[in-house]
Design a protein around this motif. Structure first.
Motif, PDB file in Angstrom:
ATOM      1  N   GLU B 542      13.497  43.113 -41.417  1.00  0.00           N
ATOM      2  CA  GLU B 542      12.699  43.732 -40.546  1.00  0.00           C
ATOM      3  C   GLU B 542      11.586  44.283 -41.466  1.00  0.00           C
ATOM      4  O   GLU B 542      10.148  44.341 -40.949  1.00  0.00           O
ATOM      5  CB  GLU B 542      13.148  44.902 -39.478  1.00  0.00           C
ATOM      6  CG  GLU B 542      14.377  44.452 -38.819  1.00  0.00           C
ATOM      7  CD  GLU B 542      13.746  43.743 -37.879  1.00  0.00           C
ATOM      8  OE1 GLU B 542      12.848  43.808 -36.999  1.00  0.00           O
ATOM      9  OE2 GLU B 542      14.741  42.498 -37.602  1.00  0.00           O
ATOM     10  N   SER B 543      11.704  44.549 -42.469  1.00  0.00           N
ATOM     11  CA  SER B 543      10.446  45.450 -43.265  1.00  0.00           C
ATOM     12  C   SER B 543       9.775  44.193 -44.088  1.00  0.00           C
ATOM     13  O   SER B 543       8.605  44.593 -44.601  1.00  0.00           O
ATOM     14  CB  SER B 543      11.199  46.093 -44.398  1.00  0.00           C
ATOM     15  OG  SER B 543      11.935  45.331 -45.543  1.00  0.00           O
ATOM     16  N   LEU B 544       9.942  43.029 -43.804  1.00  0.00           N
ATOM     17  CA  LEU B 544       9.277  41.984 -44.554  1.00  0.00           C
ATOM     18  C   LEU B 544       8.314  41.556 -43.493  1.00  0.00           C
ATOM     19  O   LEU B 544       8.391  41.072 -42.494  1.00  0.00           O
ATOM     20  CB  LEU B 544       9.655  40.761 -44.984  1.00  0.00           C
ATOM     21  CG  LEU B 544      10.707  40.651 -46.012  1.00  0.00           C
ATOM     22  CD1 LEU B 544      11.661  39.356 -46.249  1.00  0.00           C
ATOM     23  CD2 LEU B 544      10.041  41.022 -47.426  1.00  0.00           C
ATOM     24  N   LEU B 545       7.081  42.412 -43.871  1.00  0.00           N
ATOM     25  CA  LEU B 545       5.927  42.118 -42.475  1.00  0.00           C
ATOM     26  C   LEU B 545       5.129  41.042 -42.484  1.00  0.00           C
ATOM     27  O   LEU B 545       4.993  40.211 -43.611  1.00  0.00           O
ATOM     28  CB  LEU B 545       4.860  43.429 -42.695  1.00  0.00           C
ATOM     29  CG  LEU B 545       5.715  44.689 -42.412  1.00  0.00           C
ATOM     30  CD1 LEU B 545       4.887  46.021 -42.476  1.00  0.00           C
ATOM     31  CD2 LEU B 545       6.496  44.683 -41.067  1.00  0.00           C
ATOM     32  N   ILE B 546       4.792  40.381 -41.402  1.00  0.00           N
ATOM     33  CA  ILE B 546       4.077  39.302 -41.547  1.00  0.00           C
ATOM     34  C   ILE B 546       2.687  39.643 -40.492  1.00  0.00           C
ATOM     35  O   ILE B 546       2.833  40.212 -39.748  1.00  0.00           O
ATOM     36  CB  ILE B 546       4.539  38.156 -40.730  1.00  0.00           C
ATOM     37  CG1 ILE B 546       6.051  37.782 -40.932  1.00  0.00           C
ATOM     38  CG2 ILE B 546       3.878  36.768 -40.743  1.00  0.00           C
ATOM     39  CD1 ILE B 546       6.784  36.773 -40.413  1.00  0.00           C
ATOM     40  N   ASP B 547       1.297  38.888 -41.254  1.00  0.00           N
ATOM     41  CA  ASP B 547       0.385  39.287 -40.549  1.00  0.00           C
ATOM     42  C   ASP B 547       0.454  38.501 -39.261  1.00  0.00           C
ATOM     43  O   ASP B 547       0.598  37.413 -39.093  1.00  0.00           O
ATOM     44  CB  ASP B 547      -0.841  39.024 -41.279  1.00  0.00           C
ATOM     45  CG  ASP B 547      -2.265  39.391 -41.018  1.00  0.00           C
ATOM     46  OD1 ASP B 547      -2.721  40.045 -41.544  1.00  0.00           O
ATOM     47  OD2 ASP B 547      -2.798  38.696 -39.826  1.00  0.00           O
ATOM     48  N   GLU B 548      -0.275  39.364 -38.001  1.00  0.00           N
ATOM     49  CA  GLU B 548      -0.374  38.677 -36.776  1.00  0.00           C
ATOM     50  C   GLU B 548      -1.217  37.270 -36.687  1.00  0.00           C
ATOM     51  O   GLU B 548      -0.955  36.423 -35.954  1.00  0.00           O
ATOM     52  CB  GLU B 548      -0.568  39.445 -35.773  1.00  0.00           C
ATOM     53  CG  GLU B 548      -1.943  40.148 -35.657  1.00  0.00           C
ATOM     54  CD  GLU B 548      -2.341  41.024 -34.574  1.00  0.00           C
ATOM     55  OE1 GLU B 548      -2.016  41.897 -34.603  1.00  0.00           O
ATOM     56  OE2 GLU B 548      -3.242  40.341 -33.746  1.00  0.00           O
ATOM     57  N   ASN B 549      -2.082  37.345 -37.850  1.00  0.00           N
ATOM     58  CA  ASN B 549      -2.798  36.211 -37.972  1.00  0.00           C
ATOM     59  C   ASN B 549      -2.603  35.041 -38.965  1.00  0.00           C
ATOM     60  O   ASN B 549      -3.526  34.112 -39.356  1.00  0.00           O
ATOM     61  CB  ASN B 549      -4.448  36.541 -38.110  1.00  0.00           C
ATOM     62  CG  ASN B 549      -4.808  37.489 -36.887  1.00  0.00           C
ATOM     63  OD1 ASN B 549      -4.726  37.102 -35.731  1.00  0.00           O
ATOM     64  ND2 ASN B 549      -5.574  38.506 -37.259  1.00  0.00           N
ATOM     65  N   LEU B 550      -1.336  35.083 -39.462  1.00  0.00           N
ATOM     66  CA  LEU B 550      -0.975  34.242 -40.337  1.00  0.00           C
ATOM     67  C   LEU B 550      -1.231  32.746 -40.109  1.00  0.00           C
ATOM     68  O   LEU B 550      -0.982  32.579 -38.913  1.00  0.00           O
ATOM     69  CB  LEU B 550       0.568  34.535 -40.584  1.00  0.00           C
ATOM     70  CG  LEU B 550       1.395  33.468 -41.863  1.00  0.00           C
ATOM     71  CD1 LEU B 550       0.462  33.786 -43.376  1.00  0.00           C
ATOM     72  CD2 LEU B 550       2.617  33.790 -41.686  1.00  0.00           C
TER      73      LEU B 550
END
Lengths: 442, 603
Positions: B542-550
């Motif tokens: 959960e803590s590995l964040l992904i940019d919503e615009n990836l």
């Protein structure tokens, strides 16, 4: 964890590094055909070949001189083992040719693959699931015929279907518990925990988990030490087993001062056999050192074959799991009744000895058929063990009449472990099972 | 700008959303088609139940209203699953549906900052930057706002079915909201159809209760809300009866007249709450199905036949209801019916419940494909809170799967979407030992306070509760009973805290809920610790964040299906990505490798 990249071209010899009739060199990565065509006698044919077709031609050095006549198996992107654009060259199996071709590929700017890298790419591109990837890895490094057939069996998914079946059974048990937790007691029929199903499942998982020892045996092999008093005929047996004069065999006691080792195959099990110095007190410093090493070897062996000279008996050790007492020189003196006896001179009884050795190594639990599913990786073993232990704990909770919500935690843990072997189990799978199996809902 | 916020719909989602926005301090307008149906219990007259009771208490801990409404309208209270363990126990209450709806409207009317208006929204207004700026109504009003929460329930293009009869209704004889669904479809929203149903209501005085089993509630009613310790309400019993082979025969003979089996209804219905037709067809071996006969209120004769929702023609309903013991002479006051309605695929929402298509538009409740008052309320609350956060320019409040059923529900919806009306189940939560209803305040009250919704008094009450629990634990720890301390003895399955009251009269100074919760804490400690290990694994992803615009197209090695799904959902963490259907382990491996190479962006 080793970090691989996937955006370059890799190559590797796919067959054994040994003299043979033919060898296969595999190349994988986007643009590999274009690059290879610059050193191929029929560049256009190679470039335009459709997927899964063969192209005949010559691989040539920078000066245009042919290195070898080859057949290229062409795979376009999305196909083949790695699902990348790839070419598999079948060339002649001379070590000189192989060396030269690998050097050529290196000069072209391709990279020699790391161990398992083709499989890693196949996995990344969704070609294989984890159990299959592990099986391929074992196939590549397997040491013997039997081990190879076990690895092939896995690829066809026999392990996967066995674990899927267990997972399905567990899912049934989990669903019968979860439905009790998802609906109020007055909405459901009387509940009886499916205890016998759980007990049965635990046994199945344990049985599969226990094959780990056997799997490892076929994969890593076993150490067998020939021990016994000096002149008991250890070296004669060693040579007989190897069918070659490798030990120094002489009738003078204490000739084998150190130990000699050799690899052989006993009923499909890869075995490293050690011929040791005889066990007796000696003033000879070198021989004493040999005896010391023998004792150490015996300590590490999977099986000690203790040879007794039937003509002089003397010390006979106790038989146990790890010690097989064999009476040699049966051609000279009749050994005690009912004991394993051979003649290393005439070869009498050696066949029976080999069978007994294989049986001992496999601890009697392995069937001789090739179809048996065994697990060989530490990861699979650990996951199965975790699953079995969690189920065992849930059984205890059930027997103590602990509320179901806690039992469900252990069942969930077991399901998660089985799921990791073949693919995750999601809450949606559990609900699916509930709705298809139970009439619920007000 | 007419209002800071507009809330469309006065159901259980709309109530929470409008109260949250106005209480936090934003001028809010609630638009509803009919002021007289605010807070209506359209289906069963009950609130709570397994995992749903937890949702109600979560809403309460965050500062929502649902618990207050049921606490002051309940006519029966039960704790379900007492014997199956505290983690899955939950309160359920029968409601007087008139009192419930009246209290809901009174609460909205009493709320400062909140305006109420009767009209039907037929379209939304969007500016050049794809931001929502207002609504258009049926009577041609244009009303502007900065944020909006859409909660249309079953009304958006709703259609009800009773056998061959069908009508453009959201509830029986209440006109559907026509136009908005089509308008949203045209704007590119992924709109689909779902179906649900409700059983007949029969007249109390026409029933023969001697032929039924009586079902009483608990002797003591306990409040859902954490704001007070006790409630005093009149209690009514429910009754139980069963269908029989004759009932099933009638249904089988007429099954072709069901709009569901005849193909008139295209929307998918809930598997967990099947109509009686479904039950008879899918489980032909069962000799009988249970029916709960529940009062709809104190001042009404209408009784709800829980368990036999149907869309068969009315004369068939008469026939099969009259074949049931105790219902032989039942007067049917309202028929059972099915309702089909528009919902918007919730995968088009961020975890804040804000639309990915139109900024400042939040969507909650049945519009997102859920079913149930409680499911609607918790979404309405979160949408209201996050619309407020947006107005304040602050980060959204997203609850995790391991702290609230609300978190599980919203994550499921936005990550996986739904193929049928989504209902909460305890088994949807991986870590339900942590989601007990009695400890919702410990997990959520401070969060409600930090977004400006929960009151200081609630925090003080929580602090007081925690201090009392510690004191009780200290007493138990200090007291020796034979070999062990009382605390250790309490860990044994057969021991309860009530067993100590005789020997430890000092415990009587503490309220029952305090003692009960201490007991659960002690009993569950070991198991919760075991679960913590699983949670830490979960939290890592959960803590590995992904940019919503990836840019997923730029990542090599993703499977075609995985790429498509990732682009659709645009997960905000690797953990969320792992839960998307169709995303493979290998896709996750590629994604992690990509993020490790520097593609990761913290939010």
């Amino acid at each position: 964890m080793k970090r691989y990249v996937t955006d370059d071209i890799i190559y590797a010899l796919a067959t054994a590094w040994a003299q043979s009739a033919l060898a296969v060199i595999r190349v994988s990565g986007e643009g590999c055909r274009k690059l290879l065509s610059t050193r191929f006698s029929r560049p256009k044919a190679l470039l335009e070949a459709p997927n899964a077709t063969l192209v005949h031609g010559y691989l040539c050095d920078e000066g245009g001189k042919a290195i070898d006549e080859v057949v290229a198996a062409v795979y376009t992107e999305g196909h083949g083992y790695t699902k990348e654009e790839s070419v598999e060259f079948t060339c002649h199996g001379s070590l000189a040719v192989i060396k030269e071709l690998l050097a050529l590929f290196n000069r072209l700017g391709m990279r020699s693959a790391e161990g398992g890298e083709f499989t890693f790419r196949a996995f990344l591109h969704g070609r294989l699931d984890l159990t299959q990837a592990e099986a391929v890895q074992e196939l590549v490094s397997s040491q013997s015929q039997r081990s190879r057939s076990l690895a092939l069996g896995r690829l066809e998914g026999s392990l996967r279907s066995l674990i899927s079946d267990m997972k399905e059974q567990l899912l049934g048990i989990v669903a019968s518990v979860e439905v009790q937790l998802d609906y109020a007691e007055d909405e459901l029929d009387e509940f009886v925990f499916p205890r016998s199903k759980l007990v049965d499942l635990i046994k199945q998982i344990k049985d599969l988990s226990d094959t780990y020892q056997i799997g490892r045996l076929y994969r890593s092999g076993a150490r067998i030490v020939l021990a016994g008093s000096t002149n008991a005929g250890k070296s004669s047996l060693f040579n007989l087993l190897l069918k070659q004069e490798r030990s120094i065999v002489s009738p003078v006691r204490g000739t084998t001062r150190d130990y000699i080792e050799a690899d052989l195959d006993i009923h499909g099990i890869p075995v490293r056999l050690y011929d040791t110095a005889g066990l007796r007190e000696s003033n000879d410093a070198i021989e004493s050192e040999g005896i010391r090493r023998t004792e150490r070897l015996i300590g590490q062996a999977d099986l000690v074959v203790y040879l007794v000279d039937s003509t002089e008996l003397g010390h006979v050790p106790e038989e146990d799991e790890r010690t097989l007492v064999v009476y040699n020189k049966s051609d000279l003196v009749k050994p005690p009744k009912g004991r394993m006896a051979i003649s290393a001179q005439t070869g009498e009884g050696v066949g029976a000895l080999l069978t007994e050795i294989a049986k001992r190594l496999a601890k009697g639990s392995v069937s001789t058929g090739d179809e048996q599913v065994v697990i060989e990786s530490e990861r699979q073993h650990a996951l199965l063990e975790n699953a079995a232990q969690a189920l065992q704990r849930s059984l205890v909770l059930v027997d103590q009449d602990i509320p179901l919500d806690i039992t469900a935690v252990e069942l969930g843990e077991a399901l998660q472990n089985l799921g990791e072997l073949t693919g995750e189990v999601t809450p949606a799978d559990i609900l699916q099972k509930i709705f298809s199996g139970f009439c619920v809902g007000k | 700008m007419d209002y800071d916020a507009i809330v469309v719909g006065g159901g259980h989602a709309g109530i929470e959303a409008s109260l949250a926005l106005s209480r936090i301090g934003f001028s809010t307008l609630l638009i509803t088609q009919n002021l007289d149906t605010i807070g209506k219990l359209s289906c069963n007259p009950a609130i709570g139940g397994l995992s749903k009771g937890n949702l109600v208490r979560e809403v309460d801990a965050l500062g929502g209203e649902m618990a207050h409404l049921i606490d002051h309208s309940m006519i029966q209270y039960r704790i379900l699953n007492r014997r199956r363990g505290p983690a899955v126990q939950a309160p359920r209450a029968q409601a007087d549906k008139f009192t419930y709806a009246r209290l809901a409207k009174e609460t909205l009317e009493a709320q400062h900052n909140l305006a109420l208006f009767m009209d039907t929204v037929v379209d939304i207004l969007i500016d050049d930057h794809n931001r929502l700026v207002g609504v258009v109504t049926e009577r041609r009003h244009t009303i502007t706002c900065k944020v909006m929460v859409l909660t249309t329930g079953t009304f958006m293009e709703g259609r009800i079915f009773i056998g061959e009869y069908d009508a453009s209704n959201g509830r029986l004889d209440e006109p559907a909201a026509i136009g908005l669904g089509s308008a949203l479809r045209k704007k590119g929203f992924p709109v689909g159809r779902l179906k649900t149903g409700t059983p007949a209501r029969v007249r109390r005085s026409s029933l023969d209760f001697d032929q039924m089993e009586i079902q009483d509630g608990e002797e003591t009613m306990m409040p859902f809300s954490f704001d007070y310790d006790s409630i005093q309400r009149p209690a009514l019993p429910c009754y139980i009866t069963w269908t029989n082979e004759n009932t099933h025969q009638i249904i089988r003979q007429n099954i072709h007249r069901s709009p569901l089996y005849g193909g008139k209804i295209v929307g998918k219905g809930p598997r967990y709450c099947p109509s009686i037709e479904d039950k008879v067809v899918r489980f032909p071996d069962r000799e009988r199905h249970q029916i709960f006969v529940e009062p709809e209120g104190v001042g009404t004769e209408e009784m709800y036949l829980n368990g036999i929702s149907s869309s068969l023609p009315e004369e068939v309903q008469h026939a099969f209801i009259h074949s049931i013991a105790g219902l032989e002479h039942a007067q049917i006051m309202r028929p059972a019916y099915a309702v089909e309605y528009d919902f918007i695929d919730p995968q088009a929402l961020f975890p804040s419940l804000e639309s990915k298509l139109v900024e400042n538009l939040f969507i909650a409740g049945q519009t997102n494909g859920t079913s149930g008052y409680e499911e609607a309320a918790c979404q309405g609350l979160m949408a209201g809170i996050n619309a407020s956060q947006k107005l304040k320019g602050e980060k959204p409040l997203v609850l995790s799967r391991n702290e609230a059923y609300t978190g599980v529900l919203i994550d499921d919806l936005v990550t996986m979407g739904t193929q049928e009306p989504y209902r909460m189940f305890t088994s949807r939560a991986e870590y339900r030992l942590n989601l007990r209803h009695d400890s919702c305040d410990q997990r959520l009250t401070a969060k409600g306070f930090s977004v400006g919704l929960q009151k200081q008094e609630a925090l003080d009450r929580l602090k007081d509760k925690l201090a009392k629990m510690d004191a009780v634990k200290d007493l138990l720890r200090a007291r020796r009973l034979e070999e062990k301390s009382a605390l250790q003895a309490l860990r044994m399955p057969e021991v309860t805290i009530a067993d100590f009251l005789e020997r430890m009269p000092e415990l009587k100074a503490y309220e029952e809920p305090i003692l009960y919760q201490v007991e659960l804490d002690v009993k569950y400690e070991g198991y919760i610790n075991r679960q913590e290990r699983q949670i830490s694994r979960f939290e890592k992803l959960e803590s590995l964040l992904i940019d919503e615009n990836l840019d997923y197209d730029a990542i090599e090695g993703l499977s075609a299906e995985g790429k498509e799904k990732l682009k659709k959902v645009r997960p905000l963490s690797v953990g969320q990505a792992t839960r998307i259907n169709g995303v493979r382990n290998s896709d996750i491996a590629v994604l992690i490798v990509h993020l490790d190479r520097g593609g990761r962006h913290g939010r």
